[in-house]
Design a protein around this motif. Structure first.
Motif, mmCIF file in Angstrom:
data_model
loop_
_atom_site.group_PDB
_atom_site.id
_atom_site.type_symbol
_atom_site.label_atom_id
_atom_site.label_comp_id
_atom_site.label_asym_id
_atom_site.label_seq_id
_atom_site.Cartn_x
_atom_site.Cartn_y
_atom_site.Cartn_z
ATOM 1 N N VAL A 261 -16.880 -18.492 -39.834
ATOM 2 C CA VAL A 261 -17.222 -17.331 -39.015
ATOM 3 C C VAL A 261 -15.961 -16.596 -38.573
ATOM 4 N N SER A 262 -14.922 -17.322 -38.274
ATOM 5 C CA SER A 262 -13.649 -16.667 -37.933
ATOM 6 C C SER A 262 -13.173 -15.789 -39.088
ATOM 7 N N ALA A 263 -13.323 -16.300 -40.310
ATOM 8 C CA ALA A 263 -12.931 -15.527 -41.485
ATOM 9 C C ALA A 263 -13.864 -14.345 -41.732
ATOM 10 N N PHE A 264 -15.059 -14.392 -41.138
ATOM 11 C CA PHE A 264 -16.067 -13.338 -41.288
ATOM 12 C C PHE A 264 -15.782 -12.153 -40.364
ATOM 13 N N LEU A 265 -14.992 -12.367 -39.323
ATOM 14 C CA LEU A 265 -14.774 -11.323 -38.316
ATOM 15 C C LEU A 265 -14.174 -10.034 -38.886
ATOM 16 N N PRO A 266 -13.169 -10.101 -39.770
ATOM 17 C CA PRO A 266 -12.657 -8.840 -40.336
ATOM 18 C C PRO A 266 -13.725 -8.064 -41.115
ATOM 19 N N TYR A 267 -14.613 -8.779 -41.796
ATOM 20 C CA TYR A 267 -15.711 -8.114 -42.500
ATOM 21 C C TYR A 267 -16.609 -7.387 -41.501
ATOM 22 N N ILE A 268 -16.910 -8.055 -40.387
ATOM 23 C CA ILE A 268 -17.742 -7.430 -39.364
ATOM 24 C C ILE A 268 -17.073 -6.164 -38.839
ATOM 25 N N GLU A 269 -15.794 -6.254 -38.527
ATOM 26 C CA GLU A 269 -15.075 -5.087 -38.000
ATOM 27 C C GLU A 269 -15.082 -3.934 -38.996
ATOM 28 N N ARG A 270 -14.883 -4.257 -40.248
ATOM 29 C CA ARG A 270 -14.857 -3.211 -41.275
ATOM 30 C C ARG A 270 -16.207 -2.515 -41.377
ATOM 31 N N VAL A 316 -19.327 -11.208 -30.784
ATOM 32 C CA VAL A 316 -19.297 -12.417 -31.610
ATOM 33 C C VAL A 316 -18.229 -13.380 -31.092
ATOM 34 N N GLU A 317 -17.076 -12.846 -30.754
ATOM 35 C CA GLU A 317 -16.004 -13.709 -30.244
ATOM 36 C C GLU A 317 -16.421 -14.410 -28.952
ATOM 37 N N ASP A 318 -17.102 -13.674 -28.082
ATOM 38 C CA ASP A 318 -17.567 -14.282 -26.831
ATOM 39 C C ASP A 318 -18.639 -15.335 -27.098
ATOM 40 N N ALA A 319 -19.501 -15.087 -28.070
ATOM 41 C CA ALA A 319 -20.524 -16.075 -28.423
ATOM 42 C C ALA A 319 -19.877 -17.341 -28.984
ATOM 43 N N LEU A 320 -18.872 -17.165 -29.826
ATOM 44 C CA LEU A 320 -18.170 -18.323 -30.382
ATOM 45 C C LEU A 320 -17.470 -19.121 -29.290
ATOM 46 N N ALA A 321 -16.954 -18.423 -28.285
ATOM 47 C CA ALA A 321 -16.273 -19.109 -27.187
ATOM 48 C C ALA A 321 -17.227 -20.045 -26.450
ATOM 49 N N LEU A 322 -18.509 -19.705 -26.416
ATOM 50 C CA LEU A 322 -19.486 -20.571 -25.762
ATOM 51 C C LEU A 322 -19.652 -21.881 -26.521
ATOM 52 N N VAL A 323 -19.553 -21.800 -27.834
ATOM 53 C CA VAL A 323 -19.613 -23.018 -28.651
ATOM 54 C C VAL A 323 -18.312 -23.794 -28.501
#
Length: 337
Positions: A261-270, A316-323
């Motif tokens: 999911v961390s690697a997915f973040l740039p795709y989301i931003e794009r 997404v980053e905030d959601a991941l922080a909860l995990v």
């Protein structure tokens, strides 16, 4: 293009409204080897519709196959050629979907009754493109005798040049069962698909239906060339982390779904910068981390905030922080260890 049987060793089924381009990129970050399939797209839509919206995909998705719906050989040939120009790795013909929509269009599972027509469709596509052309079918529909129906379909399409056959090992009941019920109620007949493989040793045969674990996949691979899984790959993306090491003997792209999911973040931003709504991407991520501490808070955060206007990758980053926070060991646990 040479056809490699390994291409069909493991694949993720085409699923309407689920296997869109965003899901496929996320799946690819869990497995380099999985063969990905698009949602079914009708040949008429490709010829007359918005092709970029219907067929566009990210380069990272390779290998990726497009599934076509239709029953007109000339139209399917034109659509297959367009798909080849878009850069797909395979063209697959849907002969298995039991929905009212495909029945009304005289394609999908109802084509199990017309193997000669399916053969003409395959032959037309083979003449139009150099890509592998494959067929995904059922073992029969309604009152058909499964062995007779399946073997008739296989003989017809193999003689027409089909490069592989993917068999959902259940009948489809076009009258009396909904599409959802057709995924579960008709009994599975794996043995019949195994028999089909013995009868067609030179044709790659993949099996689909009710296969949800790596152990079950390995069992099936003792009998057939490939396994295709559907809902299990969607609702439990972490399962895909095991595919490359267990079925192909190579490492997964990332060591965890969290890293993927961390690697997915740039795709989301794009994609957000191109006007895509965050919720259209994150709806595929809700099943991640199921059963792990923080998963419920993660899902609730995405469901609540990704739909809001202006939602960006920070949701997404905030959601991941909860995990992540749920996994942080407490100081007292460390002291007592």
């Amino acid at each position: 293009m040479p056809v490699k049987p390994e291409s069909w060793r493991f694949s993720i089924a085409p699923m309407m409204e689920w296997t869109d381009r965003h899901y496929r990129v996320l799946a690819r970050l869990h497995s380099r080897k999985a063969l990905l399939y698009t949602e079914m797209v009708t040949s008429a839509a490709i010829i007359h519709g918005d092709r970029e919206r219907l067929l566009g995909f990210d380069a990272s998705e390779h290998p990726v196959a497009v599934q076509l719906g239709g029953s007109n050989p000339d139209e399917l040939a034109r659509a297959a050629k367009i798909c080849a120009e878009f850069g797909y790795d395979e063209v697959n013909l849907n002969v298995g979907c039991p929905s009212d929509r495909v029945q009304n269009g005289a394609f999908g599972a109802c084509l199990m009754r017309e193997p000669d027509l399916v053969a003409r469709c395959v032959a037309a596509m083979k003449q139009a493109v150099t890509l592998p052309v494959t067929v995904k079918c059922r073992i029969g529909v309604d009152d058909q005798e499964p062995r007779e129906a399946l073997f008739a379909m296989a003989r017809a399409v193999v003689d027409a040049g089909a490069d592989a056959l993917i068999v959902h090992a259940r009948k489809a009941w076009l009258k009396g069962l909904s599409p959802k019920e057709n995924r579960d109620i008709p009994p599975l007949d794996y043995a019949l698909v195994h028999e089909l493989k013995r009868a067609f040793p030179g044709t790659p045969i993949a099996i689909n239906g009710g296969i949800e674990t790596i152990d079950a996949m390995q069992d099936q691979l003792e009998h057939v060339d490939g396994v295709m899984i559907g809902r299990a790959a969607y609702h439990n993306l972490s399962l895909l982390q095991e595919v490359d090491p267990q079925l192909f003997g190579v490492p997964a792209p990332h060591d965890s779904s969290r890293a993927a999911v961390s690697a997915f973040l740039p795709y989301i931003e794009r994609n957000l910068s191109q006007g895509v709504r965050l919720a259209d991407i994150t709806r595929h991520m809700l099943g991640l981390f199921a059963g792990r501490p923080g998963a419920r808070a993660y899902r609730r955060h995405l469901a609540t905030f990704a739909v809001k206007r202006g939602a960006d990758v920070r949701v997404v980053e905030d959601a991941l922080a909860l995990v992540d926070h749920a996994f942080v060991p407490r100081v007292e646990d460390c002291l007592s260890a």
